[in-house]
Write a protein that holds these residues in place. Sequence first.
Motif, PDB file in Angstrom:
ATOM      1  N   MET A  60      13.072   6.868 -12.742  1.00 31.91           N
ATOM      2  CA  MET A  60      13.547   5.737 -11.911  1.00 31.91           C
ATOM      3  C   MET A  60      14.313   6.460 -10.603  1.00 31.91           C
ATOM      4  O   MET A  60      14.160   5.871  -9.705  1.00 31.91           O
ATOM      5  N   LEU A  61      15.045   7.736 -10.616  1.00 31.65           N
ATOM      6  CA  LEU A  61      15.516   8.143  -9.487  1.00 31.65           C
ATOM      7  C   LEU A  61      14.327   8.506  -8.617  1.00 31.65           C
ATOM      8  O   LEU A  61      14.701   8.433  -7.124  1.00 31.65           O
ATOM      9  N   GLU A  62      13.340   8.929  -8.901  1.00 31.79           N
ATOM     10  CA  GLU A  62      12.155   9.017  -8.100  1.00 31.79           C
ATOM     11  C   GLU A  62      11.730   7.827  -7.371  1.00 31.79           C
ATOM     12  O   GLU A  62      11.467   7.889  -6.148  1.00 31.79           O
ATOM     13  N   ILE A  63      11.668   6.947  -7.986  1.00 31.18           N
ATOM     14  CA  ILE A  63      11.045   5.497  -7.303  1.00 31.18           C
ATOM     15  C   ILE A  63      12.199   5.374  -6.550  1.00 31.18           C
ATOM     16  O   ILE A  63      12.141   4.641  -5.303  1.00 31.18           O
ATOM     17  N   GLY A  64      13.741   5.387  -7.032  1.00 29.27           N
ATOM     18  CA  GLY A  64      14.683   4.833  -6.161  1.00 29.27           C
ATOM     19  C   GLY A  64      14.814   5.576  -4.770  1.00 29.27           C
ATOM     20  O   GLY A  64      14.931   5.199  -3.637  1.00 29.27           O
ATOM     21  N   ASP A  65      14.544   6.855  -4.871  1.00 29.76           N
ATOM     22  CA  ASP A  65      14.554   7.612  -3.537  1.00 29.76           C
ATOM     23  C   ASP A  65      13.360   7.233  -2.561  1.00 29.76           C
ATOM     24  O   ASP A  65      13.662   6.983  -1.411  1.00 29.76           O
ATOM     25  N   PHE A  66      12.204   6.991  -3.357  1.00 30.65           N
ATOM     26  CA  PHE A  66      11.094   6.397  -2.119  1.00 30.65           C
ATOM     27  C   PHE A  66      11.558   5.092  -1.721  1.00 30.65           C
ATOM     28  O   PHE A  66      11.395   4.921  -0.449  1.00 30.65           O
ATOM     29  N   LEU A  67      12.311   4.295  -2.493  1.00 28.24           N
ATOM     30  CA  LEU A  67      12.285   2.962  -1.944  1.00 28.24           C
ATOM     31  C   LEU A  67      13.692   2.922  -0.942  1.00 28.24           C
ATOM     32  O   LEU A  67      13.528   2.196  -0.109  1.00 28.24           O
ATOM     33  N   CYS A  68      14.563   3.880  -1.067  1.00 31.80           N
ATOM     34  CA  CYS A  68      15.505   4.093  -0.040  1.00 31.80           C
ATOM     35  C   CYS A  68      14.851   4.332   1.205  1.00 31.80           C
ATOM     36  O   CYS A  68      15.554   4.132   2.318  1.00 31.80           O
ATOM     37  N   ARG A  69      13.976   5.249   1.053  1.00 28.86           N
ATOM     38  CA  ARG A  69      13.194   5.758   2.422  1.00 28.86           C
ATOM     39  C   ARG A  69      12.552   4.699   2.907  1.00 28.86           C
ATOM     40  O   ARG A  69      12.529   4.614   4.136  1.00 28.86           O
TER      41      ARG A  69
ATOM     42  N   LEU B 216       0.867  -1.179   0.041  1.00 31.39           N
ATOM     43  CA  LEU B 216      -0.042   0.096   0.062  1.00 31.39           C
ATOM     44  C   LEU B 216       0.984   1.220   0.063  1.00 31.39           C
ATOM     45  O   LEU B 216       0.305   2.208  -0.735  1.00 31.39           O
ATOM     46  N   GLU B 217       2.010   1.080   0.840  1.00 31.47           N
ATOM     47  CA  GLU B 217       3.169   2.370   0.853  1.00 31.47           C
ATOM     48  C   GLU B 217       3.572   2.545  -0.599  1.00 31.47           C
ATOM     49  O   GLU B 217       3.537   3.858  -1.254  1.00 31.47           O
ATOM     50  N   ILE B 218       3.861   1.499  -1.450  1.00 33.83           N
ATOM     51  CA  ILE B 218       4.380   1.769  -2.784  1.00 33.83           C
ATOM     52  C   ILE B 218       3.258   2.107  -3.638  1.00 33.83           C
ATOM     53  O   ILE B 218       3.518   3.012  -4.471  1.00 33.83           O
ATOM     54  N   GLY B 219       2.069   1.608  -3.465  1.00 36.58           N
ATOM     55  CA  GLY B 219       0.998   2.028  -4.466  1.00 36.58           C
ATOM     56  C   GLY B 219       0.541   3.455  -4.264  1.00 36.58           C
ATOM     57  O   GLY B 219       0.374   4.213  -5.176  1.00 36.58           O
ATOM     58  N   ASP B 220       0.750   3.930  -2.988  1.00 31.11           N
ATOM     59  CA  ASP B 220       0.508   5.605  -2.520  1.00 31.11           C
ATOM     60  C   ASP B 220       1.423   6.076  -3.500  1.00 31.11           C
ATOM     61  O   ASP B 220       1.137   7.175  -4.148  1.00 31.11           O
ATOM     62  N   PHE B 221       2.787   5.987  -3.332  1.00 30.83           N
ATOM     63  CA  PHE B 221       3.859   6.494  -4.001  1.00 30.83           C
ATOM     64  C   PHE B 221       3.444   6.464  -5.739  1.00 30.83           C
ATOM     65  O   PHE B 221       3.478   7.696  -6.234  1.00 30.83           O
TER      66      PHE B 221
ATOM     67  N   HIS C  71       0.788  -5.923 -10.397  1.00 30.96           N
ATOM     68  CA  HIS C  71       1.832  -7.019 -10.558  1.00 30.96           C
ATOM     69  C   HIS C  71       3.121  -6.655 -10.246  1.00 30.96           C
ATOM     70  O   HIS C  71       3.995  -7.413  -9.402  1.00 30.96           O
ATOM     71  N   HIS C  72       3.420  -5.217 -10.518  1.00 25.38           N
ATOM     72  CA  HIS C  72       4.971  -4.877 -10.620  1.00 25.38           C
ATOM     73  C   HIS C  72       5.182  -4.424  -8.759  1.00 25.38           C
ATOM     74  O   HIS C  72       6.256  -4.793  -8.513  1.00 25.38           O
ATOM     75  N   ILE C  73       3.979  -3.903  -8.411  1.00 23.97           N
ATOM     76  CA  ILE C  73       4.175  -3.484  -7.039  1.00 23.97           C
ATOM     77  C   ILE C  73       4.348  -4.779  -6.333  1.00 23.97           C
ATOM     78  O   ILE C  73       5.144  -4.911  -5.308  1.00 23.97           O
ATOM     79  N   ASP C  74       3.637  -5.928  -6.210  1.00 24.29           N
ATOM     80  CA  ASP C  74       3.659  -7.138  -5.826  1.00 24.29           C
ATOM     81  C   ASP C  74       5.084  -7.753  -5.826  1.00 24.29           C
ATOM     82  O   ASP C  74       5.739  -8.155  -4.762  1.00 24.29           O
ATOM     83  N   SER C  75       5.539  -7.652  -6.895  1.00 19.09           N
ATOM     84  CA  SER C  75       6.839  -8.456  -7.341  1.00 19.09           C
ATOM     85  C   SER C  75       8.171  -7.726  -6.512  1.00 19.09           C
ATOM     86  O   SER C  75       8.965  -8.177  -5.958  1.00 19.09           O
ATOM     87  N   LEU C  76       7.840  -6.441  -6.703  1.00 17.76           N
ATOM     88  CA  LEU C  76       9.057  -5.395  -6.270  1.00 17.76           C
ATOM     89  C   LEU C  76       8.940  -5.699  -4.589  1.00 17.76           C
ATOM     90  O   LEU C  76       9.899  -5.845  -3.955  1.00 17.76           O
ATOM     91  N   ASP C  77       7.852  -5.577  -3.825  1.00 15.50           N
ATOM     92  CA  ASP C  77       7.745  -5.759  -2.500  1.00 15.50           C
ATOM     93  C   ASP C  77       7.982  -7.350  -2.007  1.00 15.50           C
ATOM     94  O   ASP C  77       8.806  -7.370  -1.075  1.00 15.50           O
ATOM     95  N   ALA C  78       7.960  -8.358  -2.696  1.00 12.52           N
ATOM     96  CA  ALA C  78       8.145  -9.980  -2.403  1.00 12.52           C
ATOM     97  C   ALA C  78       9.778  -9.833  -2.489  1.00 12.52           C
ATOM     98  O   ALA C  78      10.347 -10.364  -1.607  1.00 12.52           O
ATOM     99  N   LYS C  79      10.342  -9.463  -3.487  1.00 16.71           N
ATOM    100  CA  LYS C  79      11.742  -9.682  -3.922  1.00 16.71           C
ATOM    101  C   LYS C  79      12.530  -8.903  -2.942  1.00 16.71           C
ATOM    102  O   LYS C  79      13.556  -9.266  -2.291  1.00 16.71           O
TER     103      LYS C  79
END
Lengths: 318, 318, 318, 318, 318, 318
Positions: free
Chosen positions: C168-177, B169-174, B276-284
Amino acid sequence: MTLIRSMSTNEEFIGYYLVKEVEIKQTNATPPKEYLDLVLCDASGQVPAKLWDASPADKESIHPMELVKVQGVVQSYRERPQVKIMRIRKTNEADGVSLTEFIRSAPVSPEDLLNTIRSVIQQISDSDVRTIVAFCVRKVEDKLSHYPAAKMHHHAYFAGLAYHMVRMLEIGDFLCRQRPFLNADLIRAGIILHDIAKPEEMVAQLGIVTDYSMQGKLLGHISMASNWITEAAITLGIDLQSEKVLLLQHIVLSHHNLGEWGSPVQPQTAEAVALHHIDSLDAKMQMVEDALESAAAHEEWTTPIRGLENKAMYRHKF
Amino acid sequence: MTLIRSMSTNEEFIGYYLVKEVEIKQTNATPPKEYLDLVLCDASGQVPAKLWDASPADKESIHPMELVKVQGVVQSYRERPQVKIMRIRKTNEADGVSLTEFIRSAPVSPEDLLNTIRSVIQQISDSDVRTIVAFCVRKVEDKLSHYPAAKMHHHAYFAGLAYHMVRMLEIGDFLCRQRPFLNADLIRAGIILHDIAKPEEMVAQLGIVTDYSMQGKLLGHISMASNWITEAAITLGIDLQSEKVLLLQHIVLSHHNLGEWGSPVQPQTAEAVALHHIDSLDAKMQMVEDALESAAAHEEWTTPIRGLENKAMYRHKF
Amino acid sequence: MTLIRSMSTNEEFIGYYLVKEVEIKQTNATPPKEYLDLVLCDASGQVPAKLWDASPADKESIHPMELVKVQGVVQSYRERPQVKIMRIRKTNEADGVSLTEFIRSAPVSPEDLLNTIRSVIQQISDSDVRTIVAFCVRKVEDKLSHYPAAKMHHHAYFAGLAYHMVRMLEIGDFLCRQRPFLNADLIRAGIILHDIAKPEEMVAQLGIVTDYSMQGKLLGHISMASNWITEAAITLGIDLQSEKVLLLQHIVLSHHNLGEWGSPVQPQTAEAVALHHIDSLDAKMQMVEDALESAAAHEEWTTPIRGLENKAMYRHKF
Amino acid sequence: MTLIRSMSTNEEFIGYYLVKEVEIKQTNATPPKEYLDLVLCDASGQVPAKLWDASPADKESIHPMELVKVQGVVQSYRERPQVKIMRIRKTNEADGVSLTEFIRSAPVSPEDLLNTIRSVIQQISDSDVRTIVAFCVRKVEDKLSHYPAAKMHHHAYFAGLAYHMVRMLEIGDFLCRQRPFLNADLIRAGIILHDIAKPEEMVAQLGIVTDYSMQGKLLGHISMASNWITEAAITLGIDLQSEKVLLLQHIVLSHHNLGEWGSPVQPQTAEAVALHHIDSLDAKMQMVEDALESAAAHEEWTTPIRGLENKAMYRHKF
Amino acid sequence: MTLIRSMSTNEEFIGYYLVKEVEIKQTNATPPKEYLDLVLCDASGQVPAKLWDASPADKESIHPMELVKVQGVVQSYRERPQVKIMRIRKTNEADGVSLTEFIRSAPVSPEDLLNTIRSVIQQISDSDVRTIVAFCVRKVEDKLSHYPAAKMHHHAYFAGLAYHMVRMLEIGDFLCRQRPFLNADLIRAGIILHDIAKPEEMVAQLGIVTDYSMQGKLLGHISMASNWITEAAITLGIDLQSEKVLLLQHIVLSHHNLGEWGSPVQPQTAEAVALHHIDSLDAKMQMVEDALESAAAHEEWTTPIRGLENKAMYRHKF
Amino acid sequence: MTLIRSMSTNEEFIGYYLVKEVEIKQTNATPPKEYLDLVLCDASGQVPAKLWDASPADKESIHPMELVKVQGVVQSYRERPQVKIMRIRKTNEADGVSLTEFIRSAPVSPEDLLNTIRSVIQQISDSDVRTIVAFCVRKVEDKLSHYPAAKMHHHAYFAGLAYHMVRMLEIGDFLCRQRPFLNADLIRAGIILHDIAKPEEMVAQLGIVTDYSMQGKLLGHISMASNWITEAAITLGIDLQSEKVLLLQHIVLSHHNLGEWGSPVQPQTAEAVALHHIDSLDAKMQMVEDALESAAAHEEWTTPIRGLENKAMYRHKF
């Protein structure tokens, strides 16, 4: 009358045909001229046709999925036959022709097919299973009398779906006699339900699939049928968790056997394994039979059959 | 107390552990003697253990999924550690230990996870979508507080499924903020619904999956969730043919992306592709994070991770 | 002015377009006549066009990748639109049109994209990593302002590559947080370096890839970038065996994830796993967004998207 | 002295062997006893061995990769031979045995192999290519005299890598004579460079690979060799963009032929195609030759060979 | 005389060519006119050609697989060259041209190739093997002097099959010298027998395969050759169960290596493994050599080669 | 007498069993003691067994594939049952037991199966086809009365091959009646011939395959049967090129359907397509039936079935 399958280059002919497609187009001449670009068909096949000097009346009166009387000559264009139309008109009652003569159909009448299906439903001994099957059949009863079983793969003609069901029921009957440990109710119900959602998955007219429905693309007939069984059980007051509901859904969900062929689960009951093989046997044998029938009598080889590793079939003389 | 992950050969120890498995077996001696064959675990890992001279009282009192106090010594058997138990007894209140300390858990409390999920459901603006989601969550609300997301693949621990949902849900929000053309209702609903049937597909206790349910094997969580949405719509009086019902079912059905991974249809809406990609990203990413955490601090490489092409991860010092 | 995407059959129009291709050909007439065979494009799409009676002046003055003013009529040829040109001339300053208006571009200006990339480089805290990244970016700085990210797959337009990096840099920033165990330096460097050799792998003009370079075919952008990092380290006096150099090369080499997708090694660090998924998420979502934007507003389905299992996307109305 | 390959059950023997592995373990007895668990090997094969009553001196003095004199008896354990050691001691000079007699080796001496490689380098007529090859060989010259070509697949023994190179050079010579359009410099350089980074990819001792290096796992020998060529060119002042540098890198990068076998690009020059097939021909034929040699003389079938579709080879008597 | 490979647009020419295909077709004019639609070829390539005003004599006298003298002009049709024929006539003796000059051929004469094959057969020392090979060769001796080795893949020209055999025999000789454990009789026999049934599998004329025979489609050359060996052994009185008969059949059956490439068993003798790799090496190298030769001298890249992962080859200048 | 399938831990029993395997082994004790390590079986299954204190007489008298009388106790070893033998002796005539009672067998007697096969051969109307079939059956007539159809996959028991044939003949009969365009001679001959070489491909005793023959490994039963048809035709004076010979060989060669399943050609006649599906249907249904029968009555799930995607079957109660 000349059957399309038998047309030979330079032949002149007069006959009745079905307009499968028609479009007004322009030539490249300056100024450009309008002409009618058609696809004509009959029960034996189809052929492209051109009406080079189309009158305004022609453009108005010729519509797809209607019958016409045509006088024309067969030409060769890019090594394939093409009809140059000399005269064309819509048919009228006096011509005494009807649409269904001009399309490819199952060799058994829709009425007989539906009667067989209805009587098999009555043979299902468990009343819950019987009423679930009847509920789902009712959803598509109108379309079941004429829908094909697929766009191109197999039984792709008028009433092809019902014909496929009936032939599978014959195999199912034999198999239940040969191997009595199989549950005949599940085999019968499985055969009738496995493709029951296809009429809502595909858009077809006169046995020809023109597209897939939005629902068909987003859900697919396998999941649609599973949802219908849920709907039937709720409507009929049958416990959604009962084994019989799960077994019916399992047969439907697993009937394509493998994930890459569209089944989210693999067969895990005797009847589900049986159904997949009955389905496969009937579909493949029909592909072969139809391909041999479509090929001209003097041809030793049919056209390649997609569902059979794209192999052509050899018509032996043995 | 000695954590299982840190046990070293020949070490003697006293500590509290969870009995994951226990069985009475016989040695090959003549006459054979009975011994207890156990698997002990704590939040850091698990280890096989033997009680060679088991008294009748021991055989009576030691049960799986209960806590014990153990005095033992670590031996090496076939190059892997194995505990030889000297003394063992069930714990009592005076010991002041509780089950959940001894199992691997999500790093956020189940209460917080469920509260987050509930509050996200309230943020869904379309009332039909919101009530369908709430209906399905209600079916598994109890289990959602402790079920893992999978048997071994990822989030395989107490409350792993809810934790997976919340992180998604956090990734989805972003993503909805980054790409406003995405429909946030569908993303949120899709995230909560995509694995919602897993608690009925799997049999789990304390975050450990011991088996799949009969329904889970025959239908799978993907088709089960699709059926639940049908059931919800009928119960709530929402049109089964409405686009929103189809879109929710489509997201659920397509979330494994490919047929060979269990999805009967492939993603065909922006939100289904996103899910699908949110699921995959979080699981991996969680697999990686968990593997690094499980590996002893001095290990440069984790054990191979099945869901990542069976590759071990390198713990760099950069 | 008529946008190419909105042209309808038989419509007459006057407008400015970019000549994407032009060739002098001969008709089959006796004696044959020469005509100009063109492909015109604007930011909305492209269309074939014919100038049947081309004057010697026309043949001299019309060149690819230049702007022209055209008066023409839209015809249908083999069921696809084709323009019959009545009049055509090169544009001049007085027309007030510029090339970049006529091509498909990233929605953010190249200057802004490059500024973002430059400022992210400055945020990399490790000076070795920072200077290696800067060294590689410098090699392609000119091309980075306008190169597409791929020939057809995704971001296939003016400045598409830089746009892909920035998103991608935007996503990367989110993911690092979200997952602080990730090393932000490696994520940022990995994102900027992973496709950095693409401008030397492909030959492109105005955002359109016309070919792959000899080096691109023989080495591929993945190995080229790995070599560049070696070159950067030697030039900058950084130890080739240092962990940071290996980690950067590993991220680049593994970013296609699987051997059959072109990666000689699979991701084996947390950041390499992350990078692959960030890349994939951004590329796929952009394919969907671009396909929906390219489809005419009234179309429910986009054209099939190659990078998404060749599936069309449904434009829901929810 | 009894060769390990020829040991038969219940046989008593005295002989010299190499200790491949040794570990101190405990029996399950109460109290447990310590014993030595060893793997002994000689040039003909390997066998597990136990020293049940290990004295403190034994535990101190027996180390892996050292030679021992053993008196023992062959037993059968789980249908495979296992040695029960009666007496064991380290060898001393007086025994007159040396390590290399006890390991599997290429049938040609390392000195001869290296001399051949060096002389072939001198035959390369282009001085840039010659010095690049020499630069890369120098990086691993020490290890090249004893490293195996792989962990298990093929040439997995002392000096196996150099032997593989030399045999490939023979095939390459033949092929250049048979097909003179091939460039002999590129063939020779390609053969020497294609696996040149393996000694840094793998960790090996006495021809036995025990692990892959960190660099080997993260980059792989293919990309490492490509980087080395970059490094060589910079160091030697050769233009990085010159065709000859690209051609060498291309041969190295493409030599596994397919992405799923680890090559980021596919062969696209005549010499790259040739190299792949020379490599494959030599590796497969050596697998067969080695398997036939390892099998006992009376065995009709070898053990299955992994690199040959896991097929056993039939030793015909024709 | 103008070679087809060198024809350039608008060039007028006079020359001799082979008629590969010819058909009488009709234009779309009203009334339609008949014209000749031909494919002309010479040793350098082929080109489509039209004779727009075909006289009745032309229609009578021009036949496929015969030589003609043509005066024509090269035009561009759909971006590919097409010949507009001004004058055409059959050749006669006075022209002094012969069919085989106009087709692509192996670079060695059929007589020399057959002599080499015959002399190698005499070198086979085992008389049973020798007579079995001779028996099978005799079955196709006539066709062996001119048949290609395949329809398109490799050696697809006059005497290509015999050329492939002879080149493989050279490699086989080298390999038997390099690895003396190989049985030279089996290698030689295997090379001559492995494709021996191809002339009965395919229908070819002048080195061009026009179809597969009925037997070729239903059995394939691999099983046909296996059957021939059975037939040879029975006819020659050699024991069908003897090891030598099985070894020959095994080599033939396994030479495509994998089931998906048509081999019902995988290589399980040293000679069968060798044969597969010799076959593959020769076929692939010839594909490359032929592609480089067919490409115009100034072209850096050949057309893509199907048998090499559809990759084009780079013609380096090194 | 206790059936092996019904043995429960700690149960003591006396009964007759077949010794499937027996070996003399040594314990690890000092000095080591010899014991007998056996596998016992009956028609219901098999179990490992140990005779810890084996007398010299025991070691002499107990042989594989003979019947014994055993007094023993069931223990659990590594969670699987294992018999500890108290007393064991060979059976004698007085015991009144015979080998075939103790092995798994087809449910129909070998005599009845062979009679059915012989009578179907007589129904083949074409005398050439009939005699070819009879010729091939004669080659294996003895073995046909007891050979299994496969090592493990399906019909892996006494007379399993003949049972498979007879059941397929029933399906074939039904199918020829349902689809009269099929040639019944080819269907019958194809069914009898398709696996006819299996008794020479495999080495079996009492329905248990212990190995594959050398010929079986090098040629496989598919090519062996094709060769046999060649041999039959030559022997019987039937033209090798006649369509009927080719059709029979085609059916045999193509019956595994795909190259990766061992067929060098794919089915290209109606009867070949039919045969593959009849074979598949019978084999899969028998796997299911056998798995359900082997599972203990109270088990809901069978063990996983390899030939069915390794899925277990659910035994429903419907």
